[in-house]
Design an enzyme around this catalytic site. Structure first.
Site, mmCIF file in Angstrom:
data_model
loop_
_atom_site.group_PDB
_atom_site.id
_atom_site.type_symbol
_atom_site.label_atom_id
_atom_site.label_comp_id
_atom_site.label_asym_id
_atom_site.label_seq_id
_atom_site.Cartn_x
_atom_site.Cartn_y
_atom_site.Cartn_z
ATOM 1 N N SER A 105 0.752 -1.127 -0.148
ATOM 2 C CA SER A 105 0.113 0.058 -0.092
ATOM 3 C C SER A 105 0.928 1.281 -0.060
ATOM 4 O O SER A 105 1.714 1.454 -0.786
ATOM 5 C CB SER A 105 -0.972 -0.052 1.199
ATOM 6 O OG SER A 105 -1.998 1.058 1.211
ATOM 7 N N ASP A 259 -3.629 6.263 -3.040
ATOM 8 C CA ASP A 259 -2.138 5.415 -2.507
ATOM 9 C C ASP A 259 -1.811 4.610 -3.293
ATOM 10 O O ASP A 259 -2.137 4.501 -4.463
ATOM 11 C CB ASP A 259 -2.972 4.759 -0.898
ATOM 12 C CG ASP A 259 -3.827 3.728 -1.262
ATOM 13 O OD1 ASP A 259 -4.315 3.410 -2.426
ATOM 14 O OD2 ASP A 259 -3.870 2.958 -0.041
ATOM 15 N N ASP A 261 -1.502 1.374 -3.846
ATOM 16 C CA ASP A 261 -2.286 0.052 -4.330
ATOM 17 C C ASP A 261 -3.556 0.681 -4.862
ATOM 18 O O ASP A 261 -4.677 -0.305 -5.393
ATOM 19 C CB ASP A 261 -2.521 -1.028 -3.575
ATOM 20 C CG ASP A 261 -3.083 -0.843 -2.207
ATOM 21 O OD1 ASP A 261 -3.050 0.376 -1.697
ATOM 22 O OD2 ASP A 261 -3.608 -1.747 -1.630
ATOM 23 N N ASP A 263 -6.407 1.563 -3.526
ATOM 24 C CA ASP A 263 -7.621 1.102 -2.814
ATOM 25 C C ASP A 263 -8.130 2.251 -2.062
ATOM 26 O O ASP A 263 -9.479 2.188 -1.598
ATOM 27 C CB ASP A 263 -7.423 -0.260 -2.135
ATOM 28 C CG ASP A 263 -6.555 -0.150 -1.093
ATOM 29 O OD1 ASP A 263 -5.946 1.120 -1.030
ATOM 30 O OD2 ASP A 263 -6.425 -1.116 -0.130
#
Length: 470
Positions: A105, A259, A261, A263
């Site tokens: 992340s 961010d 990743d 999500d």
């Protein structure tokens, strides 16, 4: 001590550690084999798993090791290649497959991690098998034999980017966005060199589907796991400075930051001012309640008090839960909630298998803005009621001692109530509250404060922070 100590990297709802010292190819392979063994022990025989990864340098290698371990254990592996975390959730839901996403992340470049899920993007966390997977993987790393598979599985490549984009566009129709100020709605998107640089052109652009009436101004779309421009964590104010500047320079209608990743999404208005994730949660909740009157909406205990108030005012049923995607997804499933929002800019949708997707939340904001004539700052004002501190992180040696000190001091105030649903929450008769909780992924205590007026919030924040850091 064992060469690998998985207790240090298996967190409440994922695996996360430094590469290669804590997370490497043998660990990835062991986790895959342990996953299959654990599922069999729990009476959940699996047949296929989706494996996806982000743009970090270590991700393809770790994902390949995991895929090899899963195939050796008998699973058929669907390798989607580069993907955002919510794209992996889409694949898990659409293909009814287990899932493994390799990402850390927003963590720095030297980290990586694994997010695991069941078919339909159902979470695998500490209460739903992750502890058993950790223990079995540890045993494999310490020399236990792998369980032989009656028939090895296969690894097949399957690009799902276009399918993912089409699914999101089917949930929020942006094809009719009207012009604003004589031009297409203009949005600056900061991908932070993360996976939004891969997915935004597909969903909001014309990379795989027909173009939308939307002008996207890209910032840092080049995939680069070293994060050369800024950390891919939009909740940290210095990480959205470039986005704020670009929104003002281009006269854009809004800005969106993702961010690493992709999500999570974070929104700034046309002035470049940050929009609280709680305000975004309330806005999306109202839109979902318009489609599903009387439905349940999940909010974690650190979202603004305004969120449950607004949900109730629009006929919904607010349900409070602790922080963390595995906990919220479980509560989404238990209550059949249509939407869930977190203070950290995670947004969960029943229409997306109860999983979190920053892209779908961003699309809701774009649609809401396009359905009326006011600027975004005026639109979100109605969802922003109380001053808050934002999340303040402190590195603390003895977390439990500091939590006890905060509880002893603030909990003793007249009329104060205390609960421990997630860390420590102290609520006061005037509607203000303080939450202090240990991070699930980093050695930090996280402080959040909200009050009905700025002076009270500032005083309460400073007092709590002094207790945390004393």
């Amino acid at each position: 001590m064992a060469e690998h100590d998985l207790t240090q990297i298996v967190k409440a709802y994922d695996v996360r550690g430094k590469v290669p010292d804590q997370l490497n190819e043998p660990v990835a392979r062991a986790v895959a084999a342990a996953l299959v063994d654990t599922l069999r022990d729990r009476g959940e025989p699996a047949t296929q798993i989706v494996v996806a990864y982000d743009m970090r340098e270590s991700s393809p290698v770790l994902a390949a090791a995991f895929a090899a371990g899963a195939a050796a254990a008998g699973l058929h592996v669907i390798d989607t290649g580069l993907a955002s975390t919510d794209m992996m959730y889409y694949a898990s839901g659409a293909l009814d497959a287990y899932g493994a996403m390799f990402t850390a992340s927003h963590n720095p470049a030297q980290y990586n991690g694994i997010k695991l899920c069941r078919p339909g993007a159902l979470p695998i966390g500490q209460d739903t098998g992750l502890v058993q997977i950790r223990d079995r993987a540890q045993a494999l790393l310490d020399g236990a034999a792998e369980t032989p598979a009656p028939q090895p599985g296969t690894v097949t490549r399957h690009d799902l980017l276009a399918d993912y984009a089409a699914h999101l566009r089917s949930l929020v129709d942006l094809s009719g966005l009207p012009p604003r100020n004589g031009r297409p709605m203009t949005v600056v998107v900061d991908a932070g060199n993360g996976m939004a640089g891969h997915t935004v052109p597909a969903v909001l652009g014309d990379a795989v589907l027909p173009a939308l009436p939307l002008r996207v101004i890209p910032l840092y779309f080049e995939l680069d796991g070293s994060f050369p421009h800024h950390e891919a964590n939009p909740l940290v104010p210095e990480n959205i400075v470039d986005l704020q500047r670009a929104v003002r320079e281009h006269g854009a209608d809004l800005g969106i930051a993702f961010d690493g990743d992709a999500d999570r999404c974070f929104v700034v208005d046309e002035r470049g001012d940050a929009v609280s994730p709680s305000a975004v949660a309330a806005l999306v909740a109202v839109r979902e309640l318009a489609k599903y009157p009387g439905a349940t909406i999940i909010h974690n205990l650190i979202t603004s008090t305004a969120v449950p108030e607004i949900v109730a005012e629009h006929g919904g049923r607010p349900v409070r839960t602790r922080v963390g995607h595995s906990f919220i997804k479980a509560e989404m499933a238990r209550t059949q909630a249509v939407f869930g929002g977190e203070h950290s800019a995670h947004y969960y949708f029943r229409e997306f298998w109860g999983a979190d997707t920053g892209m779908l939340a961003a699309m809701h904001v774009l649609a809401a803005l396009g359905e009326q004539d006011r600027p975004l700052s005026e639109l979100v004002y109605q969802y922003t009621r109380y001053p808050s501190s934002g999340e303040i992180n402190s590195i603390v040696d003895d977390q439990q001692a500091r939590l006890a000190a905060v509880e002893q001091a603030l909990g003793a105030e007249p009329g104060a109530t205390v609960d421990h649903l997630d860390g420590l929450t102290v609520e006061f008769p005037d509607g203000s509250w303080v939450n202090v909780r240990p991070s699930n992924t980093e050695p930090l205590l996280r402080l959040n404060v909200e009050a009905r007026d700025p002076d009270r919030m500032t005083a309460l924040r400073d007092r709590a922070l002094a207790l945390v850091r004393s």
